[in-house]
Design an enzyme around this catalytic site. Structure first.
Site, PDB file in Angstrom:
ATOM      1  N   ARG A  13       0.856  -1.135  -0.200  1.00 40.54           N
ATOM      2  CA  ARG A  13       0.053  -0.102   0.194  1.00 40.54           C
ATOM      3  C   ARG A  13       0.830   1.220   0.056  1.00 40.54           C
ATOM      4  O   ARG A  13       1.967   1.321   0.306  1.00 40.54           O
ATOM      5  CB  ARG A  13      -0.786   0.043   1.369  1.00 40.54           C
ATOM      6  CG  ARG A  13      -1.969  -1.149   1.309  1.00 40.54           C
ATOM      7  CD  ARG A  13      -2.881  -0.911   2.285  1.00 40.54           C
ATOM      8  NE  ARG A  13      -2.483  -0.803   3.854  1.00 40.54           N
ATOM      9  CZ  ARG A  13      -2.604   0.093   4.556  1.00 40.54           C
ATOM     10  NH1 ARG A  13      -3.422   1.312   4.117  1.00 40.54           N
ATOM     11  NH2 ARG A  13      -2.241   0.235   5.728  1.00 40.54           N
ATOM     12  N   GLY A  14       0.450   2.451  -0.461  1.00 40.85           N
ATOM     13  CA  GLY A  14       0.986   3.463  -0.267  1.00 40.85           C
ATOM     14  C   GLY A  14       2.064   3.780  -0.931  1.00 40.85           C
ATOM     15  O   GLY A  14       2.494   3.244  -2.276  1.00 40.85           O
ATOM     16  N   ASN A  83      10.531   0.101   4.472  1.00 40.46           N
ATOM     17  CA  ASN A  83       9.656   1.216   3.967  1.00 40.46           C
ATOM     18  C   ASN A  83       8.534   1.077   5.166  1.00 40.46           C
ATOM     19  O   ASN A  83       7.816   2.026   5.350  1.00 40.46           O
ATOM     20  CB  ASN A  83       9.087   0.770   2.793  1.00 40.46           C
ATOM     21  CG  ASN A  83       7.666   1.815   2.554  1.00 40.46           C
ATOM     22  OD1 ASN A  83       7.742   2.889   2.407  1.00 40.46           O
ATOM     23  ND2 ASN A  83       6.333   1.102   2.699  1.00 40.46           N
ATOM     24  N   GLY A  85       5.999   1.589   8.043  1.00 40.47           N
ATOM     25  CA  GLY A  85       6.083   2.460   9.024  1.00 40.47           C
ATOM     26  C   GLY A  85       4.517   2.875   9.623  1.00 40.47           C
ATOM     27  O   GLY A  85       3.663   2.663   8.714  1.00 40.47           O
ATOM     28  N   ILE A  86       4.456   3.324  10.817  1.00 41.99           N
ATOM     29  CA  ILE A  86       3.187   3.775  11.209  1.00 41.99           C
ATOM     30  C   ILE A  86       3.236   4.977  12.104  1.00 41.99           C
ATOM     31  O   ILE A  86       4.215   5.557  12.435  1.00 41.99           O
ATOM     32  CB  ILE A  86       2.619   2.571  12.387  1.00 41.99           C
ATOM     33  CG1 ILE A  86       3.515   2.479  13.599  1.00 41.99           C
ATOM     34  CG2 ILE A  86       2.461   1.344  11.613  1.00 41.99           C
ATOM     35  CD1 ILE A  86       2.831   1.646  14.512  1.00 41.99           C
ATOM     36  N   TYR A 148       7.233   9.163  16.241  1.00 41.06           N
ATOM     37  CA  TYR A 148       7.764   9.074  14.801  1.00 41.06           C
ATOM     38  C   TYR A 148       9.098   9.939  14.506  1.00 41.06           C
ATOM     39  O   TYR A 148       9.842   9.198  13.829  1.00 41.06           O
ATOM     40  CB  TYR A 148       6.361   9.846  13.852  1.00 41.06           C
ATOM     41  CG  TYR A 148       6.559   9.415  12.560  1.00 41.06           C
ATOM     42  CD1 TYR A 148       6.207   8.082  11.923  1.00 41.06           C
ATOM     43  CD2 TYR A 148       7.027  10.607  11.707  1.00 41.06           C
ATOM     44  CE1 TYR A 148       6.131   7.993  10.770  1.00 41.06           C
ATOM     45  CE2 TYR A 148       6.908  10.437  10.123  1.00 41.06           C
ATOM     46  CZ  TYR A 148       6.634   8.822   9.789  1.00 41.06           C
ATOM     47  OH  TYR A 148       6.545   8.798   8.529  1.00 41.06           O
ATOM     48  N   GLY A 179       8.765  13.558   2.088  1.00 36.81           N
ATOM     49  CA  GLY A 179       7.865  14.699   2.834  1.00 36.81           C
ATOM     50  C   GLY A 179       6.572  14.241   2.828  1.00 36.81           C
ATOM     51  O   GLY A 179       6.327  13.093   2.889  1.00 36.81           O
ATOM     52  N   TYR A 180       5.682  15.155   2.671  1.00 40.36           N
ATOM     53  CA  TYR A 180       4.365  14.665   2.776  1.00 40.36           C
ATOM     54  C   TYR A 180       3.795  14.007   1.559  1.00 40.36           C
ATOM     55  O   TYR A 180       3.515  14.745   0.570  1.00 40.36           O
ATOM     56  CB  TYR A 180       3.378  15.933   3.241  1.00 40.36           C
ATOM     57  CG  TYR A 180       3.472  16.188   4.920  1.00 40.36           C
ATOM     58  CD1 TYR A 180       2.648  15.576   5.663  1.00 40.36           C
ATOM     59  CD2 TYR A 180       4.755  16.660   5.248  1.00 40.36           C
ATOM     60  CE1 TYR A 180       2.537  15.910   7.145  1.00 40.36           C
ATOM     61  CE2 TYR A 180       4.910  17.095   6.671  1.00 40.36           C
ATOM     62  CZ  TYR A 180       3.802  16.510   7.702  1.00 40.36           C
ATOM     63  OH  TYR A 180       3.892  16.902   8.754  1.00 40.36           O
TER      64      TYR A 180
HETATM   65  N1  CAA Z   1       1.821  22.104  11.189  1.00 38.05           N
HETATM   66  C1  CAA Z   1       1.462  23.111  11.725  1.00 38.05           C
HETATM   67  N2  CAA Z   1       0.834  23.272  12.818  1.00 38.05           N
HETATM   68  C2  CAA Z   1       0.387  22.458  13.287  1.00 38.05           C
HETATM   69  C3  CAA Z   1       0.718  20.728  12.962  1.00 38.05           C
HETATM   70  C4  CAA Z   1       1.605  20.976  11.836  1.00 38.05           C
HETATM   71  N3  CAA Z   1       2.029  19.631  11.407  1.00 38.05           N
HETATM   72  N4  CAA Z   1       0.240  19.966  13.731  1.00 38.05           N
HETATM   73  C5  CAA Z   1      -0.581  20.601  14.599  1.00 38.05           C
HETATM   74  N5  CAA Z   1      -0.450  22.111  14.621  1.00 38.05           N
HETATM   75  C6  CAA Z   1      -0.954  23.054  15.221  1.00 38.05           C
HETATM   76  C7  CAA Z   1      -2.675  23.192  15.050  1.00 38.05           C
HETATM   77  O1  CAA Z   1      -3.233  23.573  13.895  1.00 38.05           O
HETATM   78  C8  CAA Z   1      -2.875  23.717  16.342  1.00 38.05           C
HETATM   79  O2  CAA Z   1      -2.660  25.228  16.311  1.00 38.05           O
HETATM   80  P1  CAA Z   1      -3.764  26.416  16.894  1.00 38.05           P
HETATM   81  O3  CAA Z   1      -3.750  26.026  18.496  1.00 38.05           O
HETATM   82  O4  CAA Z   1      -3.186  27.615  16.266  1.00 38.05           O
HETATM   83  O5  CAA Z   1      -5.063  26.042  16.246  1.00 38.05           O
HETATM   84  C9  CAA Z   1      -2.058  23.160  17.576  1.00 38.05           C
HETATM   85  O6  CAA Z   1      -0.851  22.809  16.750  1.00 38.05           O
HETATM   86  C10 CAA Z   1      -2.429  22.054  17.983  1.00 38.05           C
HETATM   87  O7  CAA Z   1      -2.898  20.933  17.462  1.00 38.05           O
HETATM   88  P2  CAA Z   1      -4.531  20.553  17.563  1.00 38.05           P
HETATM   89  O8  CAA Z   1      -5.463  21.552  18.043  1.00 38.05           O
HETATM   90  O9  CAA Z   1      -4.786  19.698  16.099  1.00 38.05           O
HETATM   91  O10 CAA Z   1      -4.236  19.452  18.779  1.00 38.05           O
HETATM   92  P3  CAA Z   1      -4.827  18.070  18.960  1.00 38.05           P
HETATM   93  O11 CAA Z   1      -4.231  17.711  20.488  1.00 38.05           O
HETATM   94  O12 CAA Z   1      -6.392  17.906  18.634  1.00 38.05           O
HETATM   95  O13 CAA Z   1      -4.204  17.301  17.809  1.00 38.05           O
HETATM   96  C11 CAA Z   1      -2.137  16.415  16.627  1.00 38.05           C
HETATM   97  C12 CAA Z   1      -2.647  17.280  17.526  1.00 38.05           C
HETATM   98  C13 CAA Z   1      -2.713  14.872  16.566  1.00 38.05           C
HETATM   99  C14 CAA Z   1      -0.540  16.477  16.574  1.00 38.05           C
HETATM  100  C15 CAA Z   1      -2.841  16.925  15.417  1.00 38.05           C
HETATM  101  O14 CAA Z   1      -2.725  18.318  15.004  1.00 38.05           O
HETATM  102  C16 CAA Z   1      -2.281  16.481  14.064  1.00 38.05           C
HETATM  103  O15 CAA Z   1      -2.657  15.199  13.808  1.00 38.05           O
HETATM  104  N6  CAA Z   1      -1.178  17.119  13.392  1.00 38.05           N
HETATM  105  C17 CAA Z   1      -0.511  16.653  12.328  1.00 38.05           C
HETATM  106  C18 CAA Z   1       0.679  15.897  12.675  1.00 38.05           C
HETATM  107  C19 CAA Z   1       1.475  15.460  11.490  1.00 38.05           C
HETATM  108  O16 CAA Z   1       1.937  16.318  10.937  1.00 38.05           O
HETATM  109  N7  CAA Z   1       1.724  14.161  11.298  1.00 38.05           N
HETATM  110  C20 CAA Z   1       2.274  13.701  10.195  1.00 38.05           C
HETATM  111  C21 CAA Z   1       1.604  12.558   9.663  1.00 38.05           C
HETATM  112  S1  CAA Z   1       2.061  12.010   8.166  1.00 38.05           S
HETATM  113  C22 CAA Z   1       3.676  11.216   8.417  1.00 38.05           C
HETATM  114  O17 CAA Z   1       4.001  10.967   9.225  1.00 38.05           O
HETATM  115  C23 CAA Z   1       4.322  10.829   6.970  1.00 38.05           C
HETATM  116  C24 CAA Z   1       5.531  11.828   6.843  1.00 38.05           C
HETATM  117  O18 CAA Z   1       6.623  11.059   7.069  1.00 38.05           O
HETATM  118  C25 CAA Z   1       5.680  13.126   6.733  1.00 38.05           C
END
Ligand code: CAA
Length: 241
Positions: A13-14, A83, A85-86, A148, A179-180
């Site tokens: 996947r992915g 590859n 990862g979670i 992570y 990246g994303y």
């Molecule tokens: N970039 C910028 N700002 C971010 C952010 C990010 N990646 N993640 C969180 N924030 C900010 C939010 O917008 C929020 O800001 P405000 O208070 O100004 O509104 C603040 O941080 C707190 O976030 P939440 O209100 O969302 O808090 P929460 O506890 O409800 O959730 C969280 C926290 C689970 C981290 C959620 O914000 C989230 O899922 N963020 C994304 C995290 C992320 O980028 N994960 C990557 C997944 S993909 C991946 O990992 C693959 C890879 O290799 C790139």
């Protein structure tokens, strides 16, 4: 292109699916591993003709057994793409020890487990390619990802150290830092946060899984024979060093 045998973890996947497909297109014999989603794995094999096998990369014994079975049934593993990862995203205020430990076990120990099972054979045969998939968030950090980001930046140190051990034996070890990328992994990110993330990507969009896979084909090819211990960042310019 030589018919080398490649194992791609999380390969159904992915990003992993795109890597499996590219390596197959390059004439590799590919075995894709998957951790849980039987339905997706079955559909992947029907669609691509690539064999999928199920094991948990976070379990050392399962990795050793799976690699021994592949070597017996298919042949010696020349190319290992770590590859799988979670994510278990949560800010430090909310993250549990279980979320920390699970991500470290799968994302980082998974690399050790698979390399431990395949590196000695590559070294003995005098040719091998290991590619570990890191992340832009292992390079730069990310809110909600102490687990992570720690695992992924650990991958970068792991890669350099193993590269030194393989260098005189024809085994290269490199990392790709995506990246994303538009995959299911982004599904848990709230829409308002996603907008902020895309705004930080100079190219102005998410990446495509195949844009990562093309990097893997290069690093696993004979063209990359002098590339080892490096990290290839493929992130639309999000993190530039
Ligand atoms: N970039 C910028 N700002 C971010 C952010 C990010 N990646 N993640 C969180 N924030 C900010 C939010 O917008 C929020 O800001 P405000 O208070 O100004 O509104 C603040 O941080 C707190 O976030 P939440 O209100 O969302 O808090 P929460 O506890 O409800 O959730 C969280 C926290 C689970 C981290 C959620 O914000 C989230 O899922 N963020 C994304 C995290 C992320 O980028 N994960 C990557 C997944 S993909 C991946 O990992 C693959 C890879 O290799 C790139």
């Amino acid at each position: 292109m030589t018919d080398r045998i490649a194992v791609v973890t999380g390969g159904t996947r992915g990003i992993g699916e795109a890597i499996s497909l590219r390596l197959k297109d390059w004439g590799r014999t590919v075995v894709a591993s998957y951790g849980g989603n039987d339905e997706a794995a079955k559909a992947f094999t029907e669609r691509t003709g690539i064999e999928a096998r199920k094991w948990n990369v976070g379990d050392h014994e399962e990795c050793v057994e799976a690699c021994a079975a592949i070597e017996k049934d298919v042949g010696a593993i020349d190319i290992m793409v770590n590859n799988a990862g979670i994510t278990r995203d949560a800010t430090m205020m909310k993250m549990t020890y279980e979320q920390w430990e699970e991500v470290l076990r799968v994302d980082l120990s998974g690399c050790f487990n698979m390399a431990k099972a395949t590196f000695p054979g590559m070294r003995t045969r005098g040719w091998g390619r290991i590619v570990n998939v890191g992340s832009v968030n292992g390079q730069g950090g990310q809110i909600g990802q102490v687990n992570y980001a720690a695992a992924k930046s650990g991958i970068h140190g792991f890669t350099k150290s193993l590269a030194m051990e393989g260098a005189r034996h024809g085994v290269t070890v490199n990392a790709i830092a995506p990246g994303y990328i538009a995959t299911d992994m982004l599904a848990t990110i709230p829409d308002n946060v996603m907008e902020k993330i895309v705004a930080q990507i100079p190219v102005g969009r998410l990446g495509d899984p195949d844009e990562i896979a093309r990097g893997v084909t290069f690093l696993t090819s004979d063209n990359a024979s002098f590339v080892t211990g490096s990290t290839l960042s493929i992130n639309g310019g999000q993190h530039m060093y």
